[in-house]
Design a protein around this motif. Structure first.
Motif, PDB file in Angstrom:
ATOM      1  N   ALA A  27       0.802  -1.255  -0.169  1.00  0.00           N
ATOM      2  CA  ALA A  27      -0.018  -0.121   0.027  1.00  0.00           C
ATOM      3  C   ALA A  27       0.932   1.336   0.047  1.00  0.00           C
ATOM      4  N   ASP A  28       1.723   1.195   1.026  1.00  0.00           N
ATOM      5  CA  ASP A  28       2.894   2.477   0.893  1.00  0.00           C
ATOM      6  C   ASP A  28       3.501   2.844  -0.422  1.00  0.00           C
ATOM      7  N   GLN A  29       3.994   1.573  -1.131  1.00  0.00           N
ATOM      8  CA  GLN A  29       4.727   1.810  -2.255  1.00  0.00           C
ATOM      9  C   GLN A  29       3.725   2.155  -3.387  1.00  0.00           C
ATOM     10  N   THR A  30       2.604   1.721  -3.266  1.00  0.00           N
ATOM     11  CA  THR A  30       1.816   2.091  -4.482  1.00  0.00           C
ATOM     12  C   THR A  30       1.426   3.544  -4.326  1.00  0.00           C
ATOM     13  N   LYS A  31       1.235   3.784  -3.110  1.00  0.00           N
ATOM     14  CA  LYS A  31       0.643   5.359  -3.065  1.00  0.00           C
ATOM     15  C   LYS A  31       1.978   6.518  -3.198  1.00  0.00           C
ATOM     16  N   GLY A  32       3.067   5.852  -2.936  1.00  0.00           N
ATOM     17  CA  GLY A  32       4.417   6.648  -3.318  1.00  0.00           C
ATOM     18  C   GLY A  32       4.449   6.700  -4.825  1.00  0.00           C
ATOM     19  N   PHE A  33       4.302   5.478  -5.477  1.00  0.00           N
ATOM     20  CA  PHE A  33       4.573   5.534  -6.898  1.00  0.00           C
ATOM     21  C   PHE A  33       3.400   6.290  -7.724  1.00  0.00           C
ATOM     22  N   ALA A  34       2.292   6.220  -7.167  1.00  0.00           N
ATOM     23  CA  ALA A  34       1.157   7.033  -7.846  1.00  0.00           C
ATOM     24  C   ALA A  34       1.685   8.742  -7.600  1.00  0.00           C
ATOM     25  N   GLN A  35       1.975   9.055  -6.402  1.00  0.00           N
ATOM     26  CA  GLN A  35       2.273  10.351  -6.136  1.00  0.00           C
ATOM     27  C   GLN A  35       3.478  10.768  -7.012  1.00  0.00           C
ATOM     28  N   GLY A  36       4.500   9.900  -7.227  1.00  0.00           N
ATOM     29  CA  GLY A  36       5.688  10.081  -8.124  1.00  0.00           C
ATOM     30  C   GLY A  36       5.303  10.224  -9.531  1.00  0.00           C
ATOM     31  N   LEU A  37       4.287   9.315 -10.062  1.00  0.00           N
ATOM     32  CA  LEU A  37       3.711   9.682 -11.448  1.00  0.00           C
ATOM     33  C   LEU A  37       3.074  10.966 -11.633  1.00  0.00           C
ATOM     34  N   VAL A  38       2.297  11.541 -10.817  1.00  0.00           N
ATOM     35  CA  VAL A  38       1.669  12.826 -10.800  1.00  0.00           C
ATOM     36  C   VAL A  38       2.685  13.991 -10.887  1.00  0.00           C
ATOM     37  N   SER A  39       3.811  13.727  -9.868  1.00  0.00           N
ATOM     38  CA  SER A  39       4.443  14.655 -10.094  1.00  0.00           C
ATOM     39  C   SER A  39       5.559  14.817 -11.275  1.00  0.00           C
ATOM     40  N   VAL A  40       5.980  13.643 -11.926  1.00  0.00           N
ATOM     41  CA  VAL A  40       6.786  13.783 -13.183  1.00  0.00           C
ATOM     42  C   VAL A  40       5.895  14.000 -14.340  1.00  0.00           C
ATOM     43  N   ALA A  41       4.259  13.886 -14.221  1.00  0.00           N
ATOM     44  CA  ALA A  41       3.697  14.244 -15.306  1.00  0.00           C
ATOM     45  C   ALA A  41       3.601  15.718 -15.506  1.00  0.00           C
ATOM     46  N   LEU A  42       3.422  16.176 -14.445  1.00  0.00           N
ATOM     47  CA  LEU A  42       3.450  17.976 -14.235  1.00  0.00           C
ATOM     48  C   LEU A  42       4.775  18.560 -14.869  1.00  0.00           C
ATOM     49  N   LEU A  43       5.721  17.915 -14.395  1.00  0.00           N
ATOM     50  CA  LEU A  43       7.117  18.157 -14.667  1.00  0.00           C
ATOM     51  C   LEU A  43       7.535  18.099 -16.063  1.00  0.00           C
ATOM     52  N   SER A  44       6.928  17.091 -16.937  1.00  0.00           N
ATOM     53  CA  SER A  44       7.007  16.678 -18.117  1.00  0.00           C
ATOM     54  C   SER A  44       6.218  17.773 -19.016  1.00  0.00           C
ATOM     55  N   LEU A  45       5.060  18.146 -18.552  1.00  0.00           N
ATOM     56  CA  LEU A  45       4.154  19.225 -19.393  1.00  0.00           C
ATOM     57  C   LEU A  45       4.835  20.474 -19.198  1.00  0.00           C
ATOM     58  N   LEU A  46       5.504  20.878 -18.020  1.00  0.00           N
ATOM     59  CA  LEU A  46       5.992  22.089 -17.742  1.00  0.00           C
ATOM     60  C   LEU A  46       7.358  22.266 -18.712  1.00  0.00           C
ATOM     61  N   PHE A  47       8.379  21.397 -18.503  1.00  0.00           N
ATOM     62  CA  PHE A  47       9.669  21.207 -19.030  1.00  0.00           C
ATOM     63  C   PHE A  47       9.550  21.054 -20.543  1.00  0.00           C
ATOM     64  N   ALA A  48       8.389  20.430 -21.092  1.00  0.00           N
ATOM     65  CA  ALA A  48       8.311  20.480 -22.709  1.00  0.00           C
ATOM     66  C   ALA A  48       7.731  21.776 -23.244  1.00  0.00           C
ATOM     67  N   GLY A  49       6.823  22.285 -22.504  1.00  0.00           N
ATOM     68  CA  GLY A  49       6.630  23.647 -22.973  1.00  0.00           C
ATOM     69  C   GLY A  49       7.586  24.813 -22.947  1.00  0.00           C
ATOM     70  N   LEU A  50       8.276  24.788 -21.860  1.00  0.00           N
ATOM     71  CA  LEU A  50       9.434  25.731 -21.787  1.00  0.00           C
ATOM     72  C   LEU A  50      10.507  25.410 -23.013  1.00  0.00           C
ATOM     73  N   GLY A  51      10.758  24.145 -23.150  1.00  0.00           N
ATOM     74  CA  GLY A  51      11.886  23.940 -23.989  1.00  0.00           C
ATOM     75  C   GLY A  51      11.275  24.085 -25.558  1.00  0.00           C
ATOM     76  N   LEU A  52       9.965  23.728 -25.810  1.00  0.00           N
ATOM     77  CA  LEU A  52       9.540  23.935 -27.069  1.00  0.00           C
ATOM     78  C   LEU A  52       9.629  25.575 -27.471  1.00  0.00           C
ATOM     79  N   VAL A  53       9.000  26.239 -26.437  1.00  0.00           N
ATOM     80  CA  VAL A  53       9.025  27.961 -26.740  1.00  0.00           C
ATOM     81  C   VAL A  53      10.315  28.349 -26.865  1.00  0.00           C
ATOM     82  N   ILE A  54      11.184  27.931 -25.997  1.00  0.00           N
ATOM     83  CA  ILE A  54      12.675  28.484 -26.336  1.00  0.00           C
ATOM     84  C   ILE A  54      13.321  28.026 -27.680  1.00  0.00           C
ATOM     85  N   ALA A  55      13.220  26.938 -28.014  1.00  0.00           N
ATOM     86  CA  ALA A  55      13.619  26.241 -29.257  1.00  0.00           C
ATOM     87  C   ALA A  55      13.089  26.839 -30.539  1.00  0.00           C
ATOM     88  N   ALA A  56      11.734  27.156 -30.361  1.00  0.00           N
ATOM     89  CA  ALA A  56      11.007  27.903 -31.623  1.00  0.00           C
ATOM     90  C   ALA A  56      11.534  29.119 -32.088  1.00  0.00           C
TER      91      ALA A  56
END
Length: 302
Positions: free
Chosen positions: A170-199
């Motif tokens: 239960a603890d590992q599943t909860k932590g894993f789900a929290q980690g996925l939410v965190s990296v999903a937000l990170l991916s959206l933010l970093f991808a947007g910033l990277g594309l704006v600068i590169a464009a």
């Protein structure tokens, strides 16, 4: 002696229509949705060098391995020592590996958009049936998906290893789900910033340098100011300073709402009220990046 002059024939008599063998296309017209999916899949494959030269595969694949190897080592240590928990939290892993993540987005964001700008192929995309929104969404989604794969894969290694080590499910599943939410937000933010600068520039080298500079300088400046605030016992300002760097922004969101341990000086993360501001700023930056990309490509496509 009389000279004969040829009689000019009417212009219409000189016109000829020749059948040179072209065949008309009678198959289905797959339309915008299919074109958008194709652009997304090709851009996602290109983010890892698939379908390109061997040289293009080296850096993204190397960075992927570098992201996963520490997780595998942590799992091996946990299994060998029969530890009661993993050495690092799921939500902390991406923060620790931020240098690798920044290098990846710096290398792949220009690859995704700079060549189209350099060789002026963007107007060809927009001729039909793809429109500006289709192009931007496909490129944004592809780079965000590639970054999610990069950041979620080591979390999966940690999770599988934790289950093999017979840690609390239960603890590992909860932590894993929290980690996925965190990296999903990170991916959206970093991808947007990277594309704006590169464009901004069609030169891939300039794009890589600009993305690295923005991510590195912003984090360095914020970390320095937070350290100064801690030394001067101005702990109340530490959380607000964290709003001005992408990685500290993610750190603040996950420490406020995902139960993560903050990497801020003194371990003082934002409160729930301050965390709401962090979420709004993160979502606002993502929306702003999308809007700037739309504006940029409307001009390029003319």
């Amino acid at each position: 002696m009389a000279v004969e002059h040829p009689v000019a024939s009417p212009p219409g008599d000189q016109t000829r229509i020749h059948n040179i063998g072209y065949r008309t296309y009678d198959g289905p017209r797959l339309g915008r949705a299919y074109a958008r999916r194709s652009l997304y899949s090709q851009s996602l494959r290109g983010a890892y060098g698939l379908g390109r030269s061997v040289k293009s595969k080296v850096l993204p694949m190397l960075l992927f391995v570098v992201m996963c190897v520490p997780a595998a080592i942590m799992v091996a240590v946990a299994v060998a020592t029969k530890a009661n928990d993993l050495p690092v939290e799921y939500t902390r892993y991406a923060i620790i590996m931020q240098a690798v993540i920044s290098l990846y987005v710096a290398s792949q964001a220009p690859q995704s958009v700079s060549r189209d700008l350099r060789f002026k192929t963007v107007p060809l995309y927009f001729s039909r049936p793809i429109e500006t929104a289709d192009y931007v969404r496909a490129k944004y989604a592809a780079l965000a998906s590639a970054m999610f794969i990069l950041t979620a894969a080591p979390l999966l290694v940690l999770y599988v290893g934790a289950l093999l080590a017979k840690l609390d499910f239960a603890d590992q599943t909860k932590g894993f789900a929290q980690g996925l939410v965190s990296v999903a937000l990170l991916s959206l933010l970093f991808a947007g910033l990277g594309l704006v600068i590169a464009a901004v520039t069609p030169r891939r080298g300039f794009g890589i340098a600009a993305v690295i500079a923005v991510l590195t300088i912003s984090y360095g400046a914020v970390s320095t100011l937070q350290a100064i605030a801690e030394v001067q016992n101005s702990t109340g300002s530490i959380a607000w300073i964290g709003l001005f760097s992408p990685i500290t922004l993610i750190d603040g969101v996950q420490s406020a709402f995902l139960g993560a341990t903050s990497a801020f000086p003194g371990g003082v993360g934002p409160t729930n009220g301050e965390g709401v501001v962090y979420v709004l700023v993160a979502l606002g930056l993502i929306a702003a990046c999308y809007g700037l990309l739309m504006r940029r490509y409307r001009k390029v496509g003319l």
